[in-house]
Scaffold this motif. Structure first.
Motif, PDB file in Angstrom:
ATOM      1  N   LEU A 207       0.800  -1.223   0.000  1.00 27.14           N
ATOM      2  CA  LEU A 207       0.000   0.000   0.000  1.00 27.14           C
ATOM      3  C   LEU A 207       0.833   1.273   0.000  1.00 27.14           C
ATOM      4  N   PHE A 208       1.865   1.320   0.842  1.00 29.41           N
ATOM      5  CA  PHE A 208       2.601   2.562   1.092  1.00 29.41           C
ATOM      6  C   PHE A 208       4.068   2.508   0.694  1.00 29.41           C
ATOM      7  N   ASP A 209       4.527   1.375   0.181  1.00 28.21           N
ATOM      8  CA  ASP A 209       5.929   1.157  -0.139  1.00 28.21           C
ATOM      9  C   ASP A 209       6.819   1.334   1.092  1.00 28.21           C
ATOM     10  N   GLU A 210       6.277   0.941   2.257  1.00 21.41           N
ATOM     11  CA  GLU A 210       7.013   0.990   3.521  1.00 21.41           C
ATOM     12  C   GLU A 210       6.977  -0.400   4.149  1.00 21.41           C
ATOM     13  N   ARG A 211       8.141  -0.932   4.424  1.00 22.13           N
ATOM     14  CA  ARG A 211       8.235  -2.280   4.981  1.00 22.13           C
ATOM     15  C   ARG A 211       7.638  -2.329   6.394  1.00 22.13           C
ATOM     16  N   THR A 212       6.909  -3.393   6.691  1.00 25.80           N
ATOM     17  CA  THR A 212       6.327  -3.590   8.018  1.00 25.80           C
ATOM     18  C   THR A 212       7.388  -4.167   8.939  1.00 25.80           C
ATOM     19  N   PRO A 213       7.729  -3.449  10.020  1.00 22.29           N
ATOM     20  CA  PRO A 213       8.744  -3.980  10.936  1.00 22.29           C
ATOM     21  C   PRO A 213       8.192  -5.153  11.749  1.00 22.29           C
ATOM     22  N   ALA A 214       9.018  -6.160  11.936  1.00 19.64           N
ATOM     23  CA  ALA A 214       8.611  -7.331  12.734  1.00 19.64           C
ATOM     24  C   ALA A 214       8.586  -6.949  14.207  1.00 19.64           C
ATOM     25  N   SER A 215       7.517  -7.353  14.892  1.00 20.60           N
ATOM     26  CA  SER A 215       7.400  -7.129  16.331  1.00 20.60           C
ATOM     27  C   SER A 215       6.532  -8.232  16.918  1.00 20.60           C
ATOM     28  N   GLU A 216       6.373  -8.213  18.227  1.00 24.63           N
ATOM     29  CA  GLU A 216       5.528  -9.223  18.861  1.00 24.63           C
ATOM     30  C   GLU A 216       4.055  -9.018  18.522  1.00 24.63           C
ATOM     31  N   ARG A 217       3.684  -7.846  18.006  1.00 21.59           N
ATOM     32  CA  ARG A 217       2.294  -7.557  17.645  1.00 21.59           C
ATOM     33  C   ARG A 217       1.990  -7.839  16.172  1.00 21.59           C
ATOM     34  N   THR A 218       3.021  -8.035  15.351  1.00 24.63           N
ATOM     35  CA  THR A 218       2.838  -8.279  13.923  1.00 24.63           C
ATOM     36  C   THR A 218       2.046  -9.569  13.722  1.00 24.63           C
ATOM     37  N   ARG A 219       1.060  -9.520  12.825  1.00 25.98           N
ATOM     38  CA  ARG A 219       0.220 -10.685  12.563  1.00 25.98           C
ATOM     39  C   ARG A 219       0.016 -10.877  11.070  1.00 25.98           C
ATOM     40  N   LEU A 220      -0.389 -12.085  10.726  1.00 31.63           N
ATOM     41  CA  LEU A 220      -0.743 -12.434   9.358  1.00 31.63           C
ATOM     42  C   LEU A 220      -2.256 -12.671   9.332  1.00 31.63           C
ATOM     43  N   LEU A 221      -2.961 -11.887   8.520  1.00 29.19           N
ATOM     44  CA  LEU A 221      -4.396 -12.068   8.329  1.00 29.19           C
ATOM     45  C   LEU A 221      -4.577 -12.986   7.132  1.00 29.19           C
ATOM     46  N   LEU A 222      -5.261 -14.101   7.311  1.00 23.19           N
ATOM     47  CA  LEU A 222      -5.514 -15.006   6.193  1.00 23.19           C
ATOM     48  C   LEU A 222      -6.844 -14.629   5.550  1.00 23.19           C
ATOM     49  N   VAL A 223      -6.781 -14.413   4.226  1.00 24.64           N
ATOM     50  CA  VAL A 223      -7.927 -13.943   3.449  1.00 24.64           C
ATOM     51  C   VAL A 223      -8.099 -14.874   2.261  1.00 24.64           C
ATOM     52  N   ARG A 224      -9.335 -15.269   1.978  1.00 21.61           N
ATOM     53  CA  ARG A 224      -9.594 -16.108   0.797  1.00 21.61           C
ATOM     54  C   ARG A 224      -9.548 -15.256  -0.456  1.00 21.61           C
ATOM     55  N   GLN A 225      -9.004 -15.838  -1.491  1.00 19.10           N
ATOM     56  CA  GLN A 225      -9.019 -15.222  -2.814  1.00 19.10           C
ATOM     57  C   GLN A 225      -9.294 -16.329  -3.814  1.00 19.10           C
ATOM     58  N   HIS A 226      -9.587 -15.958  -5.024  1.00 14.98           N
ATOM     59  CA  HIS A 226      -9.854 -16.965  -6.049  1.00 14.98           C
ATOM     60  C   HIS A 226      -8.640 -17.883  -6.171  1.00 14.98           C
ATOM     61  N   GLY A 227      -8.831 -19.148  -5.962  1.00  6.97           N
ATOM     62  CA  GLY A 227      -7.747 -20.109  -6.109  1.00  6.97           C
ATOM     63  C   GLY A 227      -6.983 -20.400  -4.830  1.00  6.97           C
ATOM     64  N   GLY A 228      -7.408 -19.880  -3.690  1.00 13.24           N
ATOM     65  CA  GLY A 228      -6.696 -20.199  -2.459  1.00 13.24           C
ATOM     66  C   GLY A 228      -6.789 -19.119  -1.414  1.00 13.24           C
ATOM     67  N   THR A 229      -5.785 -19.088  -0.561  1.00 11.67           N
ATOM     68  CA  THR A 229      -5.731 -18.156   0.561  1.00 11.67           C
ATOM     69  C   THR A 229      -4.453 -17.346   0.447  1.00 11.67           C
ATOM     70  N   VAL A 230      -4.512 -16.095   0.898  1.00  5.89           N
ATOM     71  CA  VAL A 230      -3.339 -15.231   0.924  1.00  5.89           C
ATOM     72  C   VAL A 230      -3.198 -14.688   2.348  1.00  5.89           C
ATOM     73  N   GLY A 231      -1.956 -14.525   2.795  1.00  5.38           N
ATOM     74  CA  GLY A 231      -1.683 -13.962   4.105  1.00  5.38           C
ATOM     75  C   GLY A 231      -1.226 -12.515   3.969  1.00  5.38           C
ATOM     76  N   LEU A 232      -1.817 -11.635   4.765  1.00  7.06           N
ATOM     77  CA  LEU A 232      -1.475 -10.210   4.733  1.00  7.06           C
ATOM     78  C   LEU A 232      -0.802  -9.832   6.039  1.00  7.06           C
ATOM     79  N   LEU A 233       0.441  -9.386   5.944  1.00  5.15           N
ATOM     80  CA  LEU A 233       1.189  -8.973   7.123  1.00  5.15           C
ATOM     81  C   LEU A 233       0.737  -7.581   7.540  1.00  5.15           C
ATOM     82  N   VAL A 234       0.317  -7.438   8.800  1.00  5.51           N
ATOM     83  CA  VAL A 234      -0.099  -6.150   9.348  1.00  5.51           C
ATOM     84  C   VAL A 234       0.695  -5.877  10.622  1.00  5.51           C
ATOM     85  N   ASP A 235       0.789  -4.610  10.989  1.00  5.35           N
ATOM     86  CA  ASP A 235       1.564  -4.222  12.168  1.00  5.35           C
ATOM     87  C   ASP A 235       0.940  -4.718  13.468  1.00  5.35           C
ATOM     88  N   GLU A 236      -0.402  -4.717  13.499  1.00  4.25           N
ATOM     89  CA  GLU A 236      -1.074  -5.029  14.756  1.00  4.25           C
ATOM     90  C   GLU A 236      -2.535  -5.341  14.462  1.00  4.25           C
TER      91      GLU A 236
END
Length: 181
Positions: free
Chosen positions: A95-124
């Motif tokens: 979205l912003f061309d800014e890397r998400t820093p890894a932390s204890e709050r960082t999570r992967l949101l699993l979202v369905r898409q055509h043909g499978g699932t994709v994981g979205l890394l978010v800060d919190e």
């Protein structure tokens, strides 16, 4: 003597199944309150968003990733999630061309898409947010052109402003679907 004692093992299992189904139907009716919309709140960079609870399948701590050569920098790699390969996207970088820093709050949101699932890394992840359906439709327009195609409006919940983020719009976006260089 209990009425279940006279039942055969098969009849007893069938009785338990009926009881479980009856219980789960009642629980669903209690949770699904008419006129309320439920979503999952999350942060990407400095922005807070909320997506429909029906658009996010699962929340995970970030698993081990295997890099994939010849892909966009926002494709972090693939993860093995219960035997399924799931591409992991750094949503902040996409979205912003800014890397998400890894932390204890960082999570992967699993979202369905055509043909499978994709994981979205978010800060919190903030957890579940609930609002009136009417209020959701009163959101202010998104001013950031990078987000306008995914954010259907901005609303205030308590002290915080949230962008109503459409995961279905994201996974259908041509540039999101084209991860190869």
């Amino acid at each position: 003597m209990s009425e279940n004692a006279a039942l055969t093992p098969f009849e007893l299992l069938a009785h338990y199944e009926r009881a479980c189904i009856a219980h789960s139907i009642g629980a669903t009716e209690q949770v699904a309150t008419e006129g309320l919309w439920r979503g999952i709140g999350f942060r990407v960079g400095r922005r807070a968003f909320v997506s429909g609870i029906d658009e996010i399948n699962e929340l995970l701590a970030v698993p081990a990733l295997t890099q994939v050569p010849g892909t966009q920098p926002w494709l972090m790699g693939v993860a093995n999630v219960r035997g399924n390969l799931v591409p992991a996207i750094d949503l902040g970088r996409f979205l912003f061309d800014e890397r998400t820093p890894a932390s204890e709050r960082t999570r992967l949101l699993l979202v369905r898409q055509h043909g499978g699932t994709v994981g979205l890394l978010v800060d919190e992840v903030f957890g579940q947010r609930t609002m009136d359906d009417d209020r959701r439709g009163e959101g202010e327009e998104e001013n950031d052109p990078r987000l306008a195609r995914f954010v259907t409006g901005n609303i205030r919940l308590g002290e915080q402003s949230f962008g109503l983020f459409s995961m279905s719009r994201l996974v259908r976006a041509p540039d999101f679907r084209q991860a190869a260089l």
